[in-house]
Structure formats: structure tokens, C-alpha cells
Design a protein around this motif. Structure first.
Motif, PDB file in Angstrom:
ATOM      1  N   LYS A   1       0.845  -1.196   0.000  1.00  0.00           N
ATOM      2  CA  LYS A   1       0.000   0.000   0.000  1.00  0.00           C
ATOM      3  C   LYS A   1       0.880   1.245   0.000  1.00  0.00           C
ATOM      4  O   LYS A   1       1.897   1.308   0.680  1.00  0.00           O
ATOM      5  CB  LYS A   1      -0.878   0.027   1.244  1.00  0.00           C
TER       6      LYS A   1
ATOM      7  N   TYR B   1      -2.389   8.067  -3.218  1.00  0.00           N
ATOM      8  CA  TYR B   1      -2.161   7.127  -2.124  1.00  0.00           C
ATOM      9  C   TYR B   1      -3.338   6.182  -1.953  1.00  0.00           C
ATOM     10  O   TYR B   1      -4.482   6.540  -2.230  1.00  0.00           O
ATOM     11  CB  TYR B   1      -1.917   7.898  -0.815  1.00  0.00           C
ATOM     12  N   ASP B   2      -3.034   4.980  -1.467  1.00  0.00           N
ATOM     13  CA  ASP B   2      -4.079   4.002  -1.154  1.00  0.00           C
ATOM     14  C   ASP B   2      -4.730   4.310   0.188  1.00  0.00           C
ATOM     15  O   ASP B   2      -5.904   4.035   0.407  1.00  0.00           O
ATOM     16  CB  ASP B   2      -3.490   2.585  -1.090  1.00  0.00           C
TER      17      ASP B   2
ATOM     18  N   THR C   1      -9.511   6.976  -2.069  1.00  0.00           N
ATOM     19  CA  THR C   1      -8.486   6.810  -1.043  1.00  0.00           C
ATOM     20  C   THR C   1      -9.135   6.576   0.311  1.00  0.00           C
ATOM     21  O   THR C   1     -10.046   7.292   0.702  1.00  0.00           O
ATOM     22  CB  THR C   1      -7.594   8.070  -0.975  1.00  0.00           C
TER      23      THR C   1
END
Length: 157
Positions: A3, A74-75, A104
Motif C-alpha cells: 500500500k 495514495y491508497d 483513497t
């Protein structure tokens, strides 16, 4: 696939920054420190609380200094700050208003001297329909076990 994690935080006294650094060591996430203009808050806790309450009453949240990261890269975005009057601090509120999380996931982390009251409930309310995963809160007496708490928490995401 690992991640991609962003650790975005505001720290008034240094405690949230301390927690953010532990989280960074454990998750290897990228760190973004939220900053407000000098003089926005006092070094006195009670005066800072009064200023934050006034900001909320007038709906005049503090402006963050510098460019905000694109959270869609970003995850997971871990959003940290101090607990002020049982809720999310005004700089973190300002950050949450300015980001567009899209798909996200968000997770709060927070520090307080005694109790977080309704911090996570307030956080979820502020982010609307964004997916929120369980947060992590530390009080003044939790620092001896902070690293283990972060490791355990990180396993949930």
C-alpha cells in the motif's frame, strides 16, 4: 502489492509529531506535516483552545501553509492531530476540507492528554462519504506501548 501510505499530521505540542514518526517507521509511509502561519495559535494551551473555539464559531478555520499533497496518489491517508475539546483540531479540519480523497481510504490518528471523547465520530462526520478505517489514539500514559499499538493498528489496514 504494498500500500502507498501518506501520513499527514498537525502537531501543536509535539506529541502528534512523535506518533507520526513512529507510524512512519512502522509503515514506511510518506510524511506530510501540516503547518499554520506563525501566531495562529499560542504556546498556552488554554489560549489556543479559546482561539480554536472562536475559529469554529466563526467558521474561519486556519489556513495551512504550503502546498498540500495530492491524496489521490495514495491508497491510504493517515490523518493525525491533537484532540481539542474532544474533537478534531481546527488545522486538521482545514486539511480535511481541502483534500479530495476520491477512492483513497482515510484513517485518523490522534493524541490527547486524557480522553479522545468523540474524536473518531467527529472525524467520520467531517469526511462525509469517504471510506474511514479504524483509527489510533494515544493518551499521555500510552507512550511506553506506542510502538506496539502502531504495529497492531497497521495490521488492520
Amino acid at each position: 502489492m504494498a500500500k502507498k501510505i501518506l501520513i499527514a499530521y498537525y502537531s501543536w505540542s509535539g506529541n502528534t509529531e512523535r506518533l507520526a514518526k513512529i507510524i512512519q517507521r512502522v509503515t514506511n509511509g510518506k510524511v506530510f506535516a501540516m503547518k499554520v502561519a506563525d501566531g495562529t495559535f499560542s504556546t498556552d494551551m488554554f489560549d489556543t483552545s479559546d482561539r480554536a473555539k472562536k475559529q469554529l464559531e466563526t467558521n474561519q478555520l486556519p489556513k495551512l501553509v504550503g502546498e498540500l499533497p495530492d491524496v489521490s496518489n495514495y491508497d491510504l491517508v493517515l490523518v493525525g492531530g491533537p484532540v481539542w475539546s474532544g474533537e478534531v483540531s481546527t488545522p486538521v479540519r482545514s486539511f480535511l476540507q481541502q483534500i479530495t480523497p476520491s477512492k483513497t481510504k482515510l484513517a485518523p490518528f490522534y493524541t490527547d492528554t486524557v480522553s479522545a471523547d468523540s474524536y473518531e465520530k467527529d472525524f467520520k462526520h467531517l469526511v462525509g462519504t469517504s471510506q474511514v478505517v479504524k483509527g489510533l489514539g494515544l493518551t499521555g500514559s500510552d507512550w511506553d506501548t506506542a510502538e506496539k499499538a502502531v504495529v497492531d493498528w497497521s495490521e488492520s489496514f
